[in-house]
Design a protein around this motif. Structure first.
Motif, short mmCIF file in Angstrom:
data_model
loop_
_atom_site.label_atom_id
_atom_site.label_comp_id
_atom_site.label_asym_id
_atom_site.label_seq_id
_atom_site.Cartn_x
_atom_site.Cartn_y
_atom_site.Cartn_z
N SER A 90 -29.43 -3.99 -38.04
CA SER A 90 -30.46 -4.64 -37.24
C SER A 90 -31.47 -5.38 -38.10
N ALA A 91 -31.76 -6.61 -37.72
CA ALA A 91 -32.76 -7.41 -38.43
C ALA A 91 -34.16 -6.82 -38.29
N LYS A 92 -34.35 -5.89 -37.34
CA LYS A 92 -35.65 -5.23 -37.20
C LYS A 92 -35.84 -4.11 -38.23
N PHE A 93 -34.75 -3.72 -38.90
CA PHE A 93 -34.82 -2.69 -39.93
C PHE A 93 -34.85 -3.26 -41.35
N GLU A 122 -27.83 -5.31 -34.31
CA GLU A 122 -28.89 -4.55 -33.63
C GLU A 122 -28.57 -3.06 -33.65
N SER A 123 -27.89 -2.62 -34.71
CA SER A 123 -27.46 -1.23 -34.78
C SER A 123 -27.51 -0.75 -36.23
N ARG A 157 -22.49 -4.28 -27.76
CA ARG A 157 -23.31 -4.17 -26.54
C ARG A 157 -23.10 -2.82 -25.87
N ARG A 158 -21.92 -2.25 -26.02
CA ARG A 158 -21.60 -0.98 -25.36
C ARG A 158 -21.77 0.23 -26.27
N ILE A 196 -31.12 4.11 -30.64
CA ILE A 196 -31.37 2.74 -31.07
C ILE A 196 -31.19 1.85 -29.84
N GLN A 197 -32.22 1.10 -29.52
CA GLN A 197 -32.14 0.15 -28.41
C GLN A 197 -32.73 -1.18 -28.87
N ALA A 198 -32.01 -2.26 -28.58
CA ALA A 198 -32.45 -3.61 -28.97
C ALA A 198 -32.83 -3.65 -30.44
#
Length: 281
Positions: A90-93, A122-123, A157-158, A196-198
């Motif tokens: 994930s680019a947020k991490f 995103e994971s 996604r799943r 983990i979401q989004a």
């Protein structure tokens, strides 16, 4: 079309599995004081947690550079790759995804005709790894880039993650706590369940004991409905066995188990275990 698959070390893929599937793994770095290690290269799960227990330095992590990715892409093209699918945490991490994008942009002009798709999963961990392994299998059978990417994104996604931690301290200190910060200040006698979401950490529940946490993870798994695939990710054999036993009540089939890598261990701490699964819908 000869499609090659690239990921990073946070996918927690065993070396032998990545090699067999032709997956190129670009390592992140783990840093204890002045000592720097390559995740999964010269620091494995057992060695990391041993060092974590003994070191006075709290570890830090560092993303690969664009040059690291550029070298990998150029090598694969030289080996005959006609397209590359590069899938990252994930680019947020982390800035790993951005480094991969920068490397793609920096390819020499004579190589720019080779399509490189860079995907933010995103994971984390096998939340990336399961889909990457399927993508590599599809690449080996000769599927084209567009089809492989479409199926990969559908699986991502799943994908669902349920992790049990000893505490949130490592997430807090590493700056990756996200919405799970809502649990801070109330965790002295709890074993937090996170998801983990989004692309970011979210709080799920806060059972008082590990046994209750494992039981609840099994219940949440069952409530998710039909599942295509499930794995356990563990920081130790003992914890993996405990969670596997709890999962037997709702999923009597054997569940593959994978070791949590040093980068993820840095941010979740010792005592981490969880399930990662892909739902059928």
């Amino acid at each position: 079309m000869a499609v090659r698959i690239v990921t990073d070390s946070t996918a927690d893929l065993p070396k032998e599995r990545a090699t067999a599937l032709g997956i190129s793994v670009v390592p992140l770095k783990v840093i204890f004081g002045s000592e720097e290690y390559l995740d999964g290269v010269n620091l494995d799960t057992e060695g990391f947690f041993k060092k974590l227990a003994e070191s006075k330095d709290f570890p830090r992590t560092s993303q690969p550079t664009p040059a690291d990715f550029l070298a990998t892409y150029q090598r694969l093209i030289e080996e005959g790759a006609e397209a590359i699918l590069s899938v990252h945490l994930s680019a947020k991490f982390s800035g790993t995804y951005q480094s991969a994008c920068a490397a793609r942009a920096a390819l020499p002009a004579e190589l720019q005709h080779i399509p490189i798709e860079v995907v933010d999963s995103e994971s984390i961990s096998l939340g990336i790894g399961m889909s990457v392994m399927h993508a590599a299998e599809e690449a080996q059978r000769g599927d084209d880039l567009a089809a492989i990417k479409a199926r990969l994104i559908d699986r991502l996604r799943r994908t669902r993650i349920l992790g049990v931690l000893d505490s949130l301290e490592h997430l807090r200190r590493g700056g990756r706590i996200g919405r799970a910060s809502a649990f801070l200040g109330t965790m002295l006698s709890f074993k937090p369940i996170i998801g983990i979401q989004a692309g970011e950490v979210v709080p799920i529940e806060r059972p008082r004991t590990r046994a209750k946490a494992y039981e609840r993870v099994a219940q949440l798994f069952q409530e998710a409905g039909p599942v295509e695939e499930v794995v356990i990710v563990e920081s130790s054999d003992e914890l993996g066995e405990q969670l596997a036993a709890a999962m037997q009540t709702v999923h009597p089939q054997p569940i593959p188990r994978y070791k949590l890598g040093a980068v993820l261990g840095t941010h979740t701490g010792p005592g981490t275990v969880g399930i990662i699964f892909i739902t059928a819908h």
